[in-house]
Enzyme design. Sequence first.
Site, PDB file in Angstrom:
ATOM      1  N   ARG A   1     -10.459   8.592  15.864  1.00 19.32           N
ATOM      2  CA  ARG A   1      -9.248   8.142  15.171  1.00 19.32           C
ATOM      3  C   ARG A   1      -8.865   9.146  14.086  1.00 19.32           C
ATOM      4  NH1 ARG A   1      -9.296   5.484  18.962  1.00 19.32           N
ATOM      5  NH2 ARG A   1      -9.444   3.235  19.217  1.00 19.32           N
TER       6      ARG A   1
ATOM      7  N   HIS B   1      -7.212  -3.507   8.404  1.00 20.55           N
ATOM      8  CA  HIS B   1      -7.405  -2.381   9.318  1.00 20.55           C
ATOM      9  C   HIS B   1      -8.859  -1.877   9.224  1.00 20.55           C
ATOM     10  CE1 HIS B   1      -2.900  -1.924   8.885  1.00 20.55           C
ATOM     11  NE2 HIS B   1      -3.062  -1.918  10.184  1.00 20.55           N
TER      12      HIS B   1
ATOM     13  N   SER C   1       4.996   3.247  12.812  1.00 21.54           N
ATOM     14  CA  SER C   1       3.549   3.428  12.879  1.00 21.54           C
ATOM     15  C   SER C   1       3.190   4.117  14.199  1.00 21.54           C
ATOM     16  CB  SER C   1       2.918   2.040  12.803  1.00 21.54           C
ATOM     17  OG  SER C   1       1.696   2.012  13.467  1.00 21.54           O
ATOM     18  N   SER C   2       2.015   4.732  14.228  1.00 28.10           N
ATOM     19  CA  SER C   2       1.599   5.437  15.452  1.00 28.10           C
ATOM     20  C   SER C   2       1.426   4.470  16.625  1.00 28.10           C
ATOM     21  CB  SER C   2       0.302   6.207  15.212  1.00 28.10           C
ATOM     22  OG  SER C   2      -0.692   5.330  14.751  1.00 28.10           O
ATOM     23  N   CYS C   3       1.328   3.158  16.330  1.00 23.72           N
ATOM     24  CA  CYS C   3       1.118   2.218  17.440  1.00 23.72           C
ATOM     25  C   CYS C   3       2.389   1.953  18.239  1.00 23.72           C
ATOM     26  CB  CYS C   3       0.463   0.937  16.972  1.00 23.72           C
ATOM     27  SG  CYS C   3       1.567  -0.072  16.050  1.00 23.72           S
TER      28      CYS C   3
ATOM     29  N   TYR D   1       4.229  -6.134  17.375  1.00 24.45           N
ATOM     30  CA  TYR D   1       4.509  -5.296  16.195  1.00 24.45           C
ATOM     31  C   TYR D   1       5.170  -3.993  16.636  1.00 24.45           C
ATOM     32  CZ  TYR D   1       3.238  -2.365  12.117  1.00 24.45           C
ATOM     33  OH  TYR D   1       3.240  -1.512  11.034  1.00 24.45           O
TER      34      TYR D   1
ATOM     35  N   ASN E   1      -2.895   5.932  11.127  1.00 21.80           N
ATOM     36  CA  ASN E   1      -3.663   4.946  10.335  1.00 21.80           C
ATOM     37  C   ASN E   1      -3.828   5.487   8.931  1.00 21.80           C
ATOM     38  OD1 ASN E   1      -4.451   3.492  12.742  1.00 21.80           O
ATOM     39  ND2 ASN E   1      -5.781   5.241  13.137  1.00 21.80           N
ATOM     40  N   LEU E   2      -3.610   4.613   7.947  1.00 24.05           N
ATOM     41  CA  LEU E   2      -3.754   5.135   6.597  1.00 24.05           C
ATOM     42  C   LEU E   2      -4.678   4.280   5.758  1.00 24.05           C
ATOM     43  CD1 LEU E   2      -1.536   3.453   4.634  1.00 24.05           C
ATOM     44  CD2 LEU E   2      -0.017   4.746   6.089  1.00 24.05           C
TER      45      LEU E   2
ATOM     46  N   GLY F   1       4.308   1.407  -0.186  1.00 24.38           N
ATOM     47  CA  GLY F   1       5.424   1.312  -1.129  1.00 24.38           C
ATOM     48  C   GLY F   1       4.998   1.622  -2.554  1.00 24.38           C
TER      49      GLY F   1
ATOM     50  N   LYS G   1       8.853  -2.424  15.686  1.00 24.26           N
ATOM     51  CA  LYS G   1       8.988  -1.101  15.038  1.00 24.26           C
ATOM     52  C   LYS G   1       9.818  -0.140  15.898  1.00 24.26           C
ATOM     53  CE  LYS G   1       6.798  -1.633  11.170  1.00 24.26           C
ATOM     54  NZ  LYS G   1       7.491  -1.434   9.889  1.00 24.26           N
TER      55      LYS G   1
ATOM     56  N   LEU H   1       0.833  -1.213   0.000  1.00 23.87           N
ATOM     57  CA  LEU H   1       0.000   0.000   0.000  1.00 23.87           C
ATOM     58  C   LEU H   1       0.867   1.263   0.000  1.00 23.87           C
ATOM     59  CD1 LEU H   1      -2.729   1.493   0.462  1.00 23.87           C
ATOM     60  CD2 LEU H   1      -2.511   0.953   2.879  1.00 23.87           C
TER      61      LEU H   1
HETATM   62  N1  LIG Z   1      -1.301   0.313   6.587  1.00 26.56           N
HETATM   63  C1  LIG Z   1      -1.311   1.171   7.580  1.00 26.56           C
HETATM   64  O1  LIG Z   1      -2.390   1.596   8.058  1.00 26.56           O
HETATM   65  C2  LIG Z   1      -0.031   1.698   8.159  1.00 26.56           C
HETATM   66  C3  LIG Z   1      -0.139   2.643   9.175  1.00 26.56           C
HETATM   67  C4  LIG Z   1       1.009   3.171   9.720  1.00 26.56           C
HETATM   68  C5  LIG Z   1       2.238   2.761   9.249  1.00 26.56           C
HETATM   69  N2  LIG Z   1       2.350   1.859   8.258  1.00 26.56           N
HETATM   70  C6  LIG Z   1       3.716   1.498   7.842  1.00 26.56           C
HETATM   71  O2  LIG Z   1       3.867   1.284   6.479  1.00 26.56           O
HETATM   72  C7  LIG Z   1       4.600   0.072   6.235  1.00 26.56           C
HETATM   73  C8  LIG Z   1       3.989  -0.560   5.018  1.00 26.56           C
HETATM   74  O3  LIG Z   1       2.632  -0.828   5.272  1.00 26.56           O
HETATM   75  P1  LIG Z   1       1.594  -1.167   4.140  1.00 26.56           P
HETATM   76  O4  LIG Z   1       0.261  -0.830   4.658  1.00 26.56           O
HETATM   77  O5  LIG Z   1       2.057  -0.610   2.838  1.00 26.56           O
HETATM   78  O6  LIG Z   1       1.712  -2.763   4.113  1.00 26.56           O
HETATM   79  P2  LIG Z   1       1.388  -3.771   2.927  1.00 26.56           P
HETATM   80  O7  LIG Z   1       0.457  -3.184   1.949  1.00 26.56           O
HETATM   81  O8  LIG Z   1       1.035  -5.058   3.586  1.00 26.56           O
HETATM   82  O9  LIG Z   1       2.801  -3.930   2.215  1.00 26.56           O
HETATM   83  C9  LIG Z   1       3.845  -4.575   2.851  1.00 26.56           C
HETATM   84  C10 LIG Z   1       4.946  -4.793   1.857  1.00 26.56           C
HETATM   85  O10 LIG Z   1       5.980  -5.512   2.513  1.00 26.56           O
HETATM   86  C11 LIG Z   1       6.437  -6.499   1.629  1.00 26.56           C
HETATM   87  N3  LIG Z   1       6.961  -7.636   2.381  1.00 26.56           N
HETATM   88  C12 LIG Z   1       6.379  -8.302   3.405  1.00 26.56           C
HETATM   89  N4  LIG Z   1       7.174  -9.342   3.775  1.00 26.56           N
HETATM   90  C13 LIG Z   1       8.262  -9.307   2.970  1.00 26.56           C
HETATM   91  C14 LIG Z   1       9.415 -10.101   2.851  1.00 26.56           C
HETATM   92  N5  LIG Z   1       9.635 -11.149   3.649  1.00 26.56           N
HETATM   93  N6  LIG Z   1      10.315  -9.784   1.888  1.00 26.56           N
HETATM   94  C15 LIG Z   1      10.116  -8.735   1.062  1.00 26.56           C
HETATM   95  N7  LIG Z   1       9.047  -7.934   1.136  1.00 26.56           N
HETATM   96  C16 LIG Z   1       8.123  -8.230   2.069  1.00 26.56           C
HETATM   97  C17 LIG Z   1       5.240  -6.934   0.812  1.00 26.56           C
HETATM   98  O11 LIG Z   1       5.718  -7.471  -0.399  1.00 26.56           O
HETATM   99  P3  LIG Z   1       4.796  -8.354  -1.409  1.00 26.56           P
HETATM  100  O12 LIG Z   1       3.537  -7.567  -1.607  1.00 26.56           O
HETATM  101  O13 LIG Z   1       5.606  -8.484  -2.645  1.00 26.56           O
HETATM  102  O14 LIG Z   1       4.538  -9.643  -0.696  1.00 26.56           O
HETATM  103  C18 LIG Z   1       4.533  -5.595   0.633  1.00 26.56           C
HETATM  104  O15 LIG Z   1       5.012  -4.949  -0.522  1.00 26.56           O
HETATM  105  C19 LIG Z   1       4.426  -0.756   7.531  1.00 26.56           C
HETATM  106  O16 LIG Z   1       5.540  -1.531   7.866  1.00 26.56           O
HETATM  107  C20 LIG Z   1       4.211   0.287   8.573  1.00 26.56           C
HETATM  108  O17 LIG Z   1       5.457   0.616   9.096  1.00 26.56           O
HETATM  109  C21 LIG Z   1       1.226   1.301   7.670  1.00 26.56           C
END
Ligand SMILES: NC(=O)c1ccc[n+]([C@@H]2O[C@H](COP(=O)([O-])OP(=O)(O)OC[C@H]3O[C@@H](n4cnc5c(N)ncnc54)[C@H](OP(=O)(O)O)[C@@H]3O)[C@@H](O)[C@H]2O)c1
Length: 311
Positions: free
Chosen positions: A210, A180, A108-110, A137, A166-167, A17, A141, A15
């Site tokens: 939130r 989420h 993350s905020s958590c 988690y 939260n995004l 990335g 972090k 999401l």
């Molecule tokens: N989502 C939220 O609400 C939120 C809120 C606050 C902060 N964040 C932060 O944003 C970061 C990314 O979150 P997101 O929501 O974008 O998560 P996401 O959509 O689940 O994406 C996670 C990414 O990590 C990759 N990944 C997981 N395990 C891996 C491994 N073993 N080797 C290589 N790549 C791996 C996945 O790759 P593949 O897709 O190729 O498997 C995916 O591209 C989190 O770690 C967190 O720190 C997210």
Amino acid sequence: MDQKDKIFVAGGRGLVGSSLVRALKSAGYVDILAPSSKELDLTDQAATKKFLRETKPQYVFVAAGKVGGIWANNSYPADFCYINLLIQANLIHGAYEVGVKKLLFLGSSCIYPKDCEVPIKESALLTKTLEPTNEAYALAKITGVKMCDYYRRQYGCDFISAMPTNLYGPGDNYDLKTSHMVPALIHKFHLAKIRGENSVPIWGTGNPRREIIFVDDVAQACLFLMKNYSEPGPINVGIGEDYSIKEIASFIKRVVGFEGDLTFDTTKPDGVFRKVMDVSRIRALGWRPKVNLEDGMRITYDAFASNFNGL
Ligand SMILES: NC(=O)c1ccc[n+]([C@@H]2O[C@H](COP(=O)([O-])OP(=O)(O)OC[C@H]3O[C@@H](n4cnc5c(N)ncnc54)[C@H](OP(=O)(O)O)[C@@H]3O)[C@@H](O)[C@H]2O)c1
């Protein structure tokens, strides 16, 4: 960051990335690496080192990790801790070894304590106990934030840490068990609309508040911080405003076009009453979000609905 620099977006298919990759491309960056987890397993130290040695990126965004909602965090604490620790340790140490110019670690905020003062300031880190449901988690972090600081202190690495609230946005995880709050609500309202149901139950009273931010704003904040910020410790990324869960749910209901009612299952716990970040530091640097809730939610729902292929 020069437009010709090599930039590695770890987790570039996720999401955050994938939004970062879009933002980099539209800002004119041409040399972007974003392998999937199948192409490069970041929990594999040897594979991660080999990739970094062979590609030698100048900038690294750490947007890879194991991510999920309360149920997933609470059910799989070992996985959340182990996988996140491995990914970030391999990337942070590996980036130091190959002389990466700058690395941004996403937390993350958590990571902040469960009962800290709101709005939550960066200085609240490690001042009280964590929320037990996502402690594993959060601890992983927090270690990532601290590792960036330790590599800065011991080796002079320019490694920074951004903490988004939260995004939500296109490409989220919509699995009803592991997602989420926002993607889960979008999915539930959409199902209720197409099934012609009369109501959608919401966990708890709907009164807790939130903060939510659109993913493209988080990506823009990451680019901004990569260019303009070089300090230890976390920096918050949020909108600095919060909404009640009732307001967020009513908003999503309207965007989805569900005409039934919201019901509140008050037998379910509410969780922390208010969670909003203090964003005065990033604001003082000159960054603020651009996408309002209406536009962000419409873009998100349109993407969800056009990819939806099941009941
Ligand atoms: N989502 C939220 O609400 C939120 C809120 C606050 C902060 N964040 C932060 O944003 C970061 C990314 O979150 P997101 O929501 O974008 O998560 P996401 O959509 O689940 O994406 C996670 C990414 O990590 C990759 N990944 C997981 N395990 C891996 C491994 N073993 N080797 C290589 N790549 C791996 C996945 O790759 P593949 O897709 O190729 O498997 C995916 O591209 C989190 O770690 C967190 O720190 C997210």
